[in-house]
Enzyme design. Structure first.
Site, mmCIF file in Angstrom:
data_model
loop_
_atom_site.group_PDB
_atom_site.id
_atom_site.type_symbol
_atom_site.label_atom_id
_atom_site.label_comp_id
_atom_site.label_asym_id
_atom_site.label_seq_id
_atom_site.Cartn_x
_atom_site.Cartn_y
_atom_site.Cartn_z
ATOM 1 N N GLY A 1 0.399 -1.017 0.020
ATOM 2 C CA GLY A 1 -0.048 -0.331 0.064
ATOM 3 C C GLY A 1 0.983 1.130 -0.104
ATOM 4 O O GLY A 1 1.975 1.243 -0.196
ATOM 5 N N ALA A 2 0.000 2.459 0.434
ATOM 6 C CA ALA A 2 0.874 3.294 0.542
ATOM 7 C C ALA A 2 1.425 3.615 -1.278
ATOM 8 O O ALA A 2 2.372 4.275 -1.261
ATOM 9 C CB ALA A 2 2.432 4.042 1.612
ATOM 10 N N LEU A 3 0.532 3.749 -2.443
ATOM 11 C CA LEU A 3 0.474 3.507 -3.349
ATOM 12 C C LEU A 3 0.907 4.893 -3.941
ATOM 13 O O LEU A 3 0.617 5.844 -3.680
ATOM 14 C CB LEU A 3 -1.007 3.029 -4.014
ATOM 15 C CG LEU A 3 -1.359 1.821 -3.640
ATOM 16 C CD1 LEU A 3 -2.497 1.445 -4.691
ATOM 17 C CD2 LEU A 3 -0.092 1.248 -3.534
ATOM 18 N N HIS A 4 2.099 4.720 -4.574
ATOM 19 C CA HIS A 4 2.674 5.570 -5.504
ATOM 20 C C HIS A 4 2.645 4.914 -7.135
ATOM 21 O O HIS A 4 2.369 4.236 -7.535
ATOM 22 C CB HIS A 4 3.991 6.065 -5.557
ATOM 23 C CG HIS A 4 4.837 4.820 -5.358
ATOM 24 N ND1 HIS A 4 5.129 4.368 -5.800
ATOM 25 C CD2 HIS A 4 5.375 4.873 -4.216
ATOM 26 C CE1 HIS A 4 6.303 3.766 -5.451
ATOM 27 N NE2 HIS A 4 6.420 3.574 -4.311
ATOM 28 N N GLY B 1 4.921 4.058 -9.196
ATOM 29 C CA GLY B 1 5.824 2.939 -9.335
ATOM 30 C C GLY B 1 5.523 1.453 -8.261
ATOM 31 O O GLY B 1 4.921 0.722 -10.053
ATOM 32 N N HIS B 2 3.699 1.526 -7.875
ATOM 33 C CA HIS B 2 3.181 0.507 -7.788
ATOM 34 C C HIS B 2 2.201 0.491 -8.894
ATOM 35 O O HIS B 2 1.878 -0.426 -9.459
ATOM 36 C CB HIS B 2 2.297 0.508 -6.035
ATOM 37 C CG HIS B 2 3.158 0.535 -5.416
ATOM 38 N ND1 HIS B 2 2.588 2.143 -4.604
ATOM 39 C CD2 HIS B 2 4.012 -0.435 -4.645
ATOM 40 C CE1 HIS B 2 3.486 1.614 -3.472
ATOM 41 N NE2 HIS B 2 4.617 0.164 -3.550
ATOM 42 N N GLN C 1 15.393 -7.722 -3.986
ATOM 43 C CA GLN C 1 13.723 -9.249 -3.994
ATOM 44 C C GLN C 1 13.744 -9.428 -4.536
ATOM 45 O O GLN C 1 12.953 -10.759 -4.867
ATOM 46 C CB GLN C 1 12.655 -8.194 -3.801
ATOM 47 C CG GLN C 1 11.189 -8.633 -3.485
ATOM 48 C CD GLN C 1 10.514 -7.345 -2.632
ATOM 49 O OE1 GLN C 1 10.545 -6.484 -1.298
ATOM 50 N NE2 GLN C 1 10.079 -6.162 -3.749
ATOM 51 N N SER D 1 9.041 6.345 -3.954
ATOM 52 C CA SER D 1 9.287 5.148 -2.283
ATOM 53 C C SER D 1 7.944 6.122 -1.462
ATOM 54 O O SER D 1 7.942 6.688 -1.291
ATOM 55 C CB SER D 1 10.645 4.414 -1.447
ATOM 56 O OG SER D 1 10.360 3.902 -0.424
ATOM 57 N N ARG E 1 8.406 5.719 1.306
ATOM 58 C CA ARG E 1 9.299 6.375 2.522
ATOM 59 C C ARG E 1 9.777 7.897 2.520
ATOM 60 O O ARG E 1 10.360 8.673 3.275
ATOM 61 C CB ARG E 1 10.636 5.262 2.839
ATOM 62 C CG ARG E 1 9.663 3.728 3.556
ATOM 63 C CD ARG E 1 10.837 3.145 4.526
ATOM 64 N NE ARG E 1 10.121 2.428 5.399
ATOM 65 C CZ ARG E 1 10.013 0.685 4.741
ATOM 66 N NH1 ARG E 1 10.855 0.257 3.731
ATOM 67 N NH2 ARG E 1 9.805 -0.259 5.918
HETATM 68 P P1 AMP Z 1 6.442 -1.989 -1.560
HETATM 69 O O1 AMP Z 1 4.769 -1.478 -1.301
HETATM 70 O O2 AMP Z 1 7.236 -0.575 -1.216
HETATM 71 O O3 AMP Z 1 6.015 -3.203 -1.080
HETATM 72 O O4 AMP Z 1 6.717 -2.181 -2.908
HETATM 73 C C1 AMP Z 1 4.988 -2.996 -4.049
HETATM 74 C C2 AMP Z 1 5.818 -3.296 -5.143
HETATM 75 O O5 AMP Z 1 6.346 -2.064 -6.100
HETATM 76 C C3 AMP Z 1 7.326 -3.964 -5.096
HETATM 77 O O6 AMP Z 1 7.941 -4.958 -6.183
HETATM 78 C C4 AMP Z 1 8.288 -2.811 -5.138
HETATM 79 O O7 AMP Z 1 9.711 -3.097 -5.996
HETATM 80 C C5 AMP Z 1 7.319 -2.436 -6.168
HETATM 81 N N1 AMP Z 1 7.376 -0.692 -6.551
HETATM 82 C C6 AMP Z 1 8.077 0.084 -5.186
HETATM 83 N N2 AMP Z 1 8.545 1.219 -5.835
HETATM 84 C C7 AMP Z 1 8.759 1.378 -7.030
HETATM 85 C C8 AMP Z 1 9.107 2.340 -7.911
HETATM 86 N N3 AMP Z 1 9.630 3.427 -7.627
HETATM 87 N N4 AMP Z 1 9.395 2.231 -9.397
HETATM 88 C C9 AMP Z 1 8.582 0.300 -9.595
HETATM 89 N N5 AMP Z 1 8.276 -0.195 -8.324
HETATM 90 C C10 AMP Z 1 7.723 0.160 -7.814
#
Ligand code: AMP
Length: 347
Positions: free
Chosen positions: A14-17, A19-20, A157, A189, A191
């Site tokens: 969650g905390a989507l942006h 990238g997600h 990962q 990210s 964070r």
């Molecule tokens: P997280 O919610 O941070 O665990 O991320 C979930 C998924 O989104 C993981 O596969 C991450 O690698 C991917 N992710 C996180 N940040 C980015 C980003 N800036 N660009 C592309 N994928 C991302």
């Protein structure tokens, strides 16, 4: 008519942006159904890490997924599918027998992947990849997706997930999606919200250092570790020194956790890049708490200025044959520009 429908799983916390969303968009290009999971998994946080305060933004997450679906559904010639399910399980559902523990010697049912999970991120965060591999095994068994989508942002990962699937004879294709970045190059990210403006400005040191190292491989055709990493280390040292010269109220303190040049599968450090395999350049930079937060700088609801924020990023150095196999024009232009930056920095 029998239609074979495919499912793509996008696991997130969650905390989507953006990238997600780019993971889900790619899944929608390739699969009929996109299952999007949102679960802040306790076992991948160390006992002193930020599980309790990890950003949880459920309403905004759902609004972003709804917005994405509007885009996907309005473009049916392009996209095969859309987000058909959001899976947000409880911890009781995910850990049905014992309450989850982050202790190193915890009881419970875990997947450990060694030594891969002990290197780099695993060296600073000893239970992290055990938690990731365990929760992903659970999600894969629940959803049974044909494809699973992960971001290159967390490159170690992706290596862990591939190893999990191979070694436990699971049956899903791993799709790795390029990192989405802010306009200045910082990888997005969840964070980053902790940084605050002062540290946010300096955070660009990390992607810039990686680009400098990449240029050594791509443009200067270096393969030795010292030639590739040396100029990047210098850039980081200069950025740290520049901060040291500032008064407390303006200074940002940062520490390099690691700068790595590693084999793309094992993530073991290499002295020389094997040009048939390429390598992964990665780094973690710790942005330390602000010494003297000024008014407006303490984002106390998330503990912003008073907590350290560890940034990670990486660049894949492709096998040389791929580099020279006719690069897209914009890629060539980007590398030429990087060469200029590196030359400007040369003594
Ligand atoms: P997280 O919610 O941070 O665990 O991320 C979930 C998924 O989104 C993981 O596969 C991450 O690698 C991917 N992710 C996180 N940040 C980015 C980003 N800036 N660009 C592309 N994928 C991302």
């Amino acid at each position: 008519m029998l239609e074979r429908r495919t499912v793509g799983l996008v696991p997130t916390m969650g905390a989507l942006h953006a990238g997600h969303l780019s993971l889900a968009r790619q899944a929608a290009l390739e699969c009929h159904e996109v299952f999007f999971s949102i679960y802040v998994n306790p076992t991948q946080f160390g006992v002193h890490e930020d599980f309790g305060s990890y950003p949880r933004t459920w309403d905004s997450d759902l609004a972003q997924l709804e917005g994405l679906n509007t885009e996907l559904l309005s473009n049916p010639e392009k996209y095969k599918g859309y987000v058909t399910a959001v899976f947000a399980p409880t911890t009781r559902a995910m850990y049905p027998t014992l309450p989850p523990s982050s202790e190193i010697n915890a009881d419970g049912t875990f997947v450990t992947i060694k030594p891969l999970g002990t290197l780099l991120e695993g060296a600073s965060r000893p239970v992290f990849f055990r938690g990731v591999a365990t929760v992903c095994a659970k999600l894969f068994n629940i959803v049974r997706a044909e494809r699973v989508y992960f971001g290159q942002k967390d490159i170690q990962q992706t290596a862990i997930i591939k190893r999990l699937i191979t070694d436990l004879h699971m049956d899903a294709e791993v799709r790795i999606i390029p990192t989405e970045r802010e306009p200045d190059g910082l990888a997005m990210s969840s964070r980053n919200v902790y940084l605050g403006e002062r540290r946010r400005r300096v955070a660009v040191t990390l992607p810039t250092a990686l680009r400098i190292a990449e240029t050594q491989y791509l443009a200067a055709e270096a393969t030795e570790r010292a030639r590739i990493l040396g100029p990047a280390l210098e850039h980081i040292a200069e950025a740290i020194a520049a901060q040291d010269g500032l008064p407390n109220a303006q200074r940002v303190n940062m520490e390099l956790d690691y700068l790595s040049l590693a084999d793309p599968e094992s993530m073991e450090e290499v002295d020389v890049v094997d040009e048939n395999r390429g390598a992964v350049l990665s780094a973690a930079l710790k942005m330390l708490p602000l010494e003297d937060p000024q008014s407006g700088e303490d984002l106390s609801e998330s503990g912003g200025a008073s907590r350290a924020v560890r940034l990670i990023d990486n660049i894949i150095l492709p096998p040389r044959a791929i580099v020279t196999m006719g690069m897209a024009d914009d890629e060539e232009a980007r590398i030429e520009k990087l060469v200029e930056v590196v030359e400007e920095k040369a003594p």
